[in-house]
Write an enzyme that holds these catalytic residues in place. Structure first.
Site, PDB file in Angstrom:
ATOM      1  CB  SER A 165      15.904 -37.663   0.332  1.00 24.88           C
ATOM      2  OG  SER A 165      16.768 -38.756   0.133  1.00 24.88           O
ATOM      3  CG  ASP A 262      12.970 -44.994   3.083  1.00 19.42           C
ATOM      4  OD1 ASP A 262      13.211 -45.266   4.279  1.00 19.42           O
ATOM      5  OD2 ASP A 262      12.845 -43.830   2.674  1.00 19.42           O
ATOM      6  CG  HIS A 296      13.286 -42.322  -0.465  1.00 20.40           C
ATOM      7  ND1 HIS A 296      13.623 -42.091   0.853  1.00 20.40           N
ATOM      8  CD2 HIS A 296      13.962 -41.386  -1.190  1.00 20.40           C
ATOM      9  CE1 HIS A 296      14.467 -41.081   0.921  1.00 20.40           C
ATOM     10  NE2 HIS A 296      14.681 -40.622  -0.300  1.00 20.40           N
TER      11      HIS A 296
END
Length: 323
Positions: A165, A262, A296
């Protein structure tokens, strides 16, 4: 209503800041101490990288007794950056800790999970500075290494940079910088971006899946920068922006890009197709792994699921330097 009660910025369920400057991190960190993991035999410990900035990392050393006798080489290194939008998260979080235990065990690697500084207390570029300091730290010559695990076991010629991320954003930045810094002791072996935090001011068809989430992700970037940014086309968050360095300049030999279903999926795919392949990366050196239908952070929440196991398999291959 006083400034300590008036909200200046919030992204629920991630973070809230009041006009007084007080910060509430709404996404909890389930911190766990370093240990010897019963399931994998991996030992971990926390070490200071830079006392002046408070930069530290959690190191993971696999069980050396299970290595085959003829495998006396030094260990590959996985330099890891956790997620959290540059504002939350920790190397000590239980889910991240468990992920690094598995990675170190399966890859037979020394893993280094970096506790970089977070915004808004430490706005961008503090996180990028910490990422670079961590890379230089693990690449120090054995004689200069400050930690005995790094000194005795790390192979500085086999360092892979891994980020999840927002950590994927940092992994990209530090690997790109590695390709442009002539005095780095060694070249990065591989880079893995797991559901990386990239944005763009120009939105492709189908890119925005949940409009309010996308708006908040863009606001979060400006918040992390303390407002000192050109927005979602800042090259630090949009590697494909006009004027951004070509991805041919990435200082690594192989790349793995993982995307999930996502809000960041389209940007991750664009990074692969319009950034890597379009700039001349060969498909054999740059891999795209798509986990359709998965959220995610599915690989942290459900690590034994088939697609999480596939992600780990490809990550292990990259860290080991295998095709």
């Amino acid at each position: 209503m006083g400034p300590d009660a008036e909200v200046a910025f919030e992204f629920v369920p991630v973070i809230r800041q009041y006009k007084s400057g007080r910060v509430e991190r709404l996404l909890p960190v389930n911190a766990v101490p370093p240990s010897v993991d019963a399931a994998t035999g991996v030992a971990s410990k926390d070490v200071t990288i830079d006392a002046a900035t408070g930069l530290w990392a959690r190191l993971y050393l696999p069980d050396l007794s299970v290595r085959v006798a003829d495998d006396a080489r030094r260990l590959p290194v996985a330099l890891y950056f956790h997620g959290g939008g540059l504002v939350v998260g920790s190397a000590a979080d239980a889910a991240e800790h468990a992920f690094l235990n598995r990675l170190a065990a399966l890859a037979g690697a020394l893993a280094v999970s970096v506790e970089y500084r977070l915004a808004p207390e430490h706005p961008v570029p503090a996180c990028y500075d910490d990422a670079w300091a961590a890379l230089r730290w693990v690449m120090a010559s054995p004689a200069a290494a400050a930690d005995p695990w790094v000194r005795d076991h790390a192979d500085a010629s086999r360092v892979s940079v891994v980020g999840y991320s927002a950590g994927g954003n940092l992994a990209h930045d530090v690997t790109l910088r590695a390709g442009m810094e002539p005095d780095l002791p060694a070249r990065v072996q591989g880079m893995a971006l797991l559901h990386p935090y990239f944005l763009s001011g120009t939105r492709a068809e189908g890119e925005v899946k949940i409009p309010w989430v996308r708006e908040k992700l863009e606001e979060l970037w400006a918040f992390a920068c303390g407002g000192r940014t050109t927005g979602p086309d800042d090259p630090r968050v949009n590697p494909l922006a006009a004027g951004a360095p070509s991805l041919r300049r990435l200082g690594c030999r192989r790349v793995l890009v993982c995307v999930a279903d996502d809000e960041l999926e389209v940007r991750g795919k664009a990074y692969y197709h319009d950034g890597l392949l379009a700039s001349g990366w060969a498909p054999g050196d740059a891999e795209l792994l798509v986990s359709d239908g998965e959220e995610h952070e599915f690989h942290l929440r459900n690590p034994e699921s088939p697609k999480a196991l596939r992600l780990m398999e490809r990550l292990v291959a990259l860290v080991q330097g295998n095709p």
